[in-house]
Design a protein around this motif. Structure first.
Motif, PDB file in Angstrom:
ATOM      1  N   GLU A  81      40.522  -3.144 -14.827  1.00 40.25           N
ATOM      2  CA  GLU A  81      39.403  -2.489 -15.488  1.00 40.25           C
ATOM      3  C   GLU A  81      38.589  -3.507 -16.274  1.00 40.25           C
ATOM      4  OE1 GLU A  81      40.349   0.939 -17.790  1.00 40.25           O
ATOM      5  OE2 GLU A  81      41.872   1.580 -16.372  1.00 40.25           O
ATOM      6  N   TYR A  82      37.289  -3.234 -16.401  1.00 41.43           N
ATOM      7  CA  TYR A  82      36.428  -4.098 -17.193  1.00 41.43           C
ATOM      8  C   TYR A  82      35.376  -3.255 -17.894  1.00 41.43           C
ATOM      9  CZ  TYR A  82      32.824  -3.703 -13.596  1.00 41.43           C
ATOM     10  OH  TYR A  82      31.880  -3.227 -12.731  1.00 41.43           O
ATOM     11  N   LEU A  83      34.879  -3.785 -18.973  1.00 48.25           N
ATOM     12  CA  LEU A  83      33.805  -3.164 -19.719  1.00 48.25           C
ATOM     13  C   LEU A  83      32.711  -4.199 -19.870  1.00 48.25           C
ATOM     14  CD1 LEU A  83      32.640  -0.879 -21.498  1.00 48.25           C
ATOM     15  CD2 LEU A  83      33.823  -1.944 -23.420  1.00 48.25           C
ATOM     16  N   CYS A  84      31.506  -3.831 -19.484  1.00 52.26           N
ATOM     17  CA  CYS A  84      30.376  -4.754 -19.527  1.00 52.26           C
ATOM     18  C   CYS A  84      29.323  -4.172 -20.463  1.00 52.26           C
ATOM     19  CB  CYS A  84      29.826  -4.905 -18.109  1.00 52.26           C
ATOM     20  SG  CYS A  84      28.899  -6.393 -17.845  1.00 52.26           S
ATOM     21  N   GLU A  85      28.995  -4.910 -21.538  1.00 50.55           N
ATOM     22  CA  GLU A  85      28.013  -4.452 -22.507  1.00 50.55           C
ATOM     23  C   GLU A  85      26.810  -5.392 -22.515  1.00 50.55           C
ATOM     24  OE1 GLU A  85      29.900  -2.736 -26.304  1.00 50.55           O
ATOM     25  OE2 GLU A  85      31.229  -4.364 -25.661  1.00 50.55           O
ATOM     26  N   TRP A  86      25.627  -4.832 -22.805  1.00 53.14           N
ATOM     27  CA  TRP A  86      24.396  -5.604 -22.850  1.00 53.14           C
ATOM     28  C   TRP A  86      23.777  -5.517 -24.239  1.00 53.14           C
ATOM     29  CZ3 TRP A  86      19.345  -3.188 -23.079  1.00 53.14           C
ATOM     30  CH2 TRP A  86      18.296  -4.104 -23.097  1.00 53.14           C
ATOM     31  N   TYR A  87      23.316  -6.659 -24.724  1.00 59.57           N
ATOM     32  CA  TYR A  87      22.586  -6.730 -25.993  1.00 59.57           C
ATOM     33  C   TYR A  87      21.266  -7.440 -25.740  1.00 59.57           C
ATOM     34  CZ  TYR A  87      26.997  -5.401 -28.057  1.00 59.57           C
ATOM     35  OH  TYR A  87      28.142  -4.721 -28.367  1.00 59.57           O
ATOM     36  N   PRO A  88      20.165  -6.901 -26.274  1.00 59.52           N
ATOM     37  CA  PRO A  88      18.845  -7.474 -26.001  1.00 59.52           C
ATOM     38  C   PRO A  88      18.489  -8.689 -26.848  1.00 59.52           C
ATOM     39  CG  PRO A  88      18.612  -5.516 -27.341  1.00 59.52           C
ATOM     40  CD  PRO A  88      20.074  -5.639 -26.993  1.00 59.52           C
ATOM     41  N   ASP A  89      19.312  -8.995 -27.859  1.00 59.04           N
ATOM     42  CA  ASP A  89      19.023 -10.162 -28.693  1.00 59.04           C
ATOM     43  C   ASP A  89      20.298 -10.624 -29.389  1.00 59.04           C
ATOM     44  OD1 ASP A  89      19.258  -8.796 -31.400  1.00 59.04           O
ATOM     45  OD2 ASP A  89      17.643  -7.619 -30.492  1.00 59.04           O
ATOM     46  N   GLY A  90      20.244 -11.844 -29.891  1.00 55.89           N
ATOM     47  CA  GLY A  90      21.415 -12.437 -30.523  1.00 55.89           C
ATOM     48  C   GLY A  90      21.846 -11.727 -31.788  1.00 55.89           C
ATOM     49  N   LYS A  91      20.879 -11.225 -32.567  1.00 56.41           N
ATOM     50  CA  LYS A  91      21.223 -10.559 -33.818  1.00 56.41           C
ATOM     51  C   LYS A  91      22.043  -9.288 -33.569  1.00 56.41           C
ATOM     52  CE  LYS A  91      19.350  -8.723 -38.136  1.00 56.41           C
ATOM     53  NZ  LYS A  91      20.633  -8.256 -38.473  1.00 56.41           N
ATOM     54  N   VAL A  98      31.287 -14.078 -22.359  1.00 58.87           N
ATOM     55  CA  VAL A  98      29.945 -13.844 -22.895  1.00 58.87           C
ATOM     56  C   VAL A  98      28.953 -14.609 -22.030  1.00 58.87           C
ATOM     57  CG1 VAL A  98      28.391 -14.136 -24.853  1.00 58.87           C
ATOM     58  CG2 VAL A  98      30.792 -13.552 -25.255  1.00 58.87           C
ATOM     59  N   PHE A  99      28.000 -13.893 -21.472  1.00 56.58           N
ATOM     60  CA  PHE A  99      26.887 -14.504 -20.750  1.00 56.58           C
ATOM     61  C   PHE A  99      25.702 -14.496 -21.705  1.00 56.58           C
ATOM     62  CE2 PHE A  99      29.517 -12.873 -17.290  1.00 56.58           C
ATOM     63  CZ  PHE A  99      29.524 -13.944 -16.422  1.00 56.58           C
ATOM     64  N   LEU A 100      25.203 -15.670 -22.044  1.00 56.72           N
ATOM     65  CA  LEU A 100      24.172 -15.795 -23.066  1.00 56.72           C
ATOM     66  C   LEU A 100      22.923 -16.439 -22.483  1.00 56.72           C
ATOM     67  CD1 LEU A 100      23.356 -15.599 -26.065  1.00 56.72           C
ATOM     68  CD2 LEU A 100      24.450 -17.813 -26.403  1.00 56.72           C
ATOM     69  N   ASP A 101      21.812 -15.712 -22.530  1.00 62.81           N
ATOM     70  CA  ASP A 101      20.521 -16.248 -22.135  1.00 62.81           C
ATOM     71  C   ASP A 101      20.106 -17.272 -23.176  1.00 62.81           C
ATOM     72  OD1 ASP A 101      17.933 -16.750 -21.343  1.00 62.81           O
ATOM     73  OD2 ASP A 101      17.258 -14.681 -21.441  1.00 62.81           O
ATOM     74  N   ILE A 102      19.678 -18.442 -22.760  1.00 67.83           N
ATOM     75  CA  ILE A 102      19.350 -19.484 -23.735  1.00 67.83           C
ATOM     76  C   ILE A 102      17.871 -19.542 -24.079  1.00 67.83           C
ATOM     77  CG2 ILE A 102      21.343 -20.915 -23.203  1.00 67.83           C
ATOM     78  CD1 ILE A 102      19.497 -22.659 -21.510  1.00 67.83           C
ATOM     79  N   CYS A 103      17.028 -18.818 -23.355  1.00 67.91           N
ATOM     80  CA  CYS A 103      15.599 -18.781 -23.656  1.00 67.91           C
ATOM     81  C   CYS A 103      15.211 -17.365 -24.062  1.00 67.91           C
ATOM     82  CB  CYS A 103      14.782 -19.198 -22.439  1.00 67.91           C
ATOM     83  SG  CYS A 103      14.872 -20.950 -22.102  1.00 67.91           S
ATOM     84  N   MET A 104      15.319 -17.095 -25.374  1.00 65.40           N
ATOM     85  CA  MET A 104      14.962 -15.789 -25.901  1.00 65.40           C
ATOM     86  C   MET A 104      14.123 -15.989 -27.159  1.00 65.40           C
ATOM     87  SD  MET A 104      18.327 -13.363 -25.510  1.00 65.40           S
ATOM     88  CE  MET A 104      19.358 -14.299 -26.619  1.00 65.40           C
ATOM     89  N   PRO A 105      13.258 -15.022 -27.462  1.00 66.77           N
ATOM     90  CA  PRO A 105      12.519 -15.127 -28.716  1.00 66.77           C
ATOM     91  C   PRO A 105      13.458 -15.012 -29.907  1.00 66.77           C
ATOM     92  CG  PRO A 105      12.040 -13.041 -27.597  1.00 66.77           C
ATOM     93  CD  PRO A 105      12.920 -13.830 -26.694  1.00 66.77           C
ATOM     94  N   GLU A 106      13.053 -15.537 -31.018  1.00 66.88           N
ATOM     95  CA  GLU A 106      13.818 -15.551 -32.271  1.00 66.88           C
ATOM     96  C   GLU A 106      15.026 -16.435 -32.134  1.00 66.88           C
ATOM     97  OE1 GLU A 106      14.365 -11.690 -34.039  1.00 66.88           O
ATOM     98  OE2 GLU A 106      12.531 -10.998 -33.135  1.00 66.88           O
TER      99      GLU A 106
END
Length: 65
Positions: A33-43, A57-65
């Motif tokens: 089993e796995y759980l995949c969560e999405w967050y729109p920003d680092g904060k 953790v998959f982290l987009d490196i080009c985001m505003p703020e």
């Protein structure tokens, strides 16, 4: 359970990645089993993980703020 988080300001990219993660688990870890969560920003991500344990953790490196 494997806990996976995606931090990306583009929801479409996060959903594409979530689909690929689902495919990987279906073909390689069929009974895990796995759980995949999405967050729109680092904060929002940092605010939510204070007492959580994560595996990936998959982290987009080009985001505003």
């Amino acid at each position: 359970m494997v806990r996976i988080v995606m931090v990306d300001d583009r929801k479409s990219d996060a959903m594409t990645l979530q689909g690929e993660i689902g495919n990987w688990f279906r073909f390689n870890r069929q009974h895990e089993e796995y759980l995949c969560e999405w967050y729109p920003d680092g904060k929002s991500f940092l605010d939510s993980i204070k007492d959580k344990s994560l595996d990936v953790v998959f982290l987009d490196i080009c985001m505003p703020e």
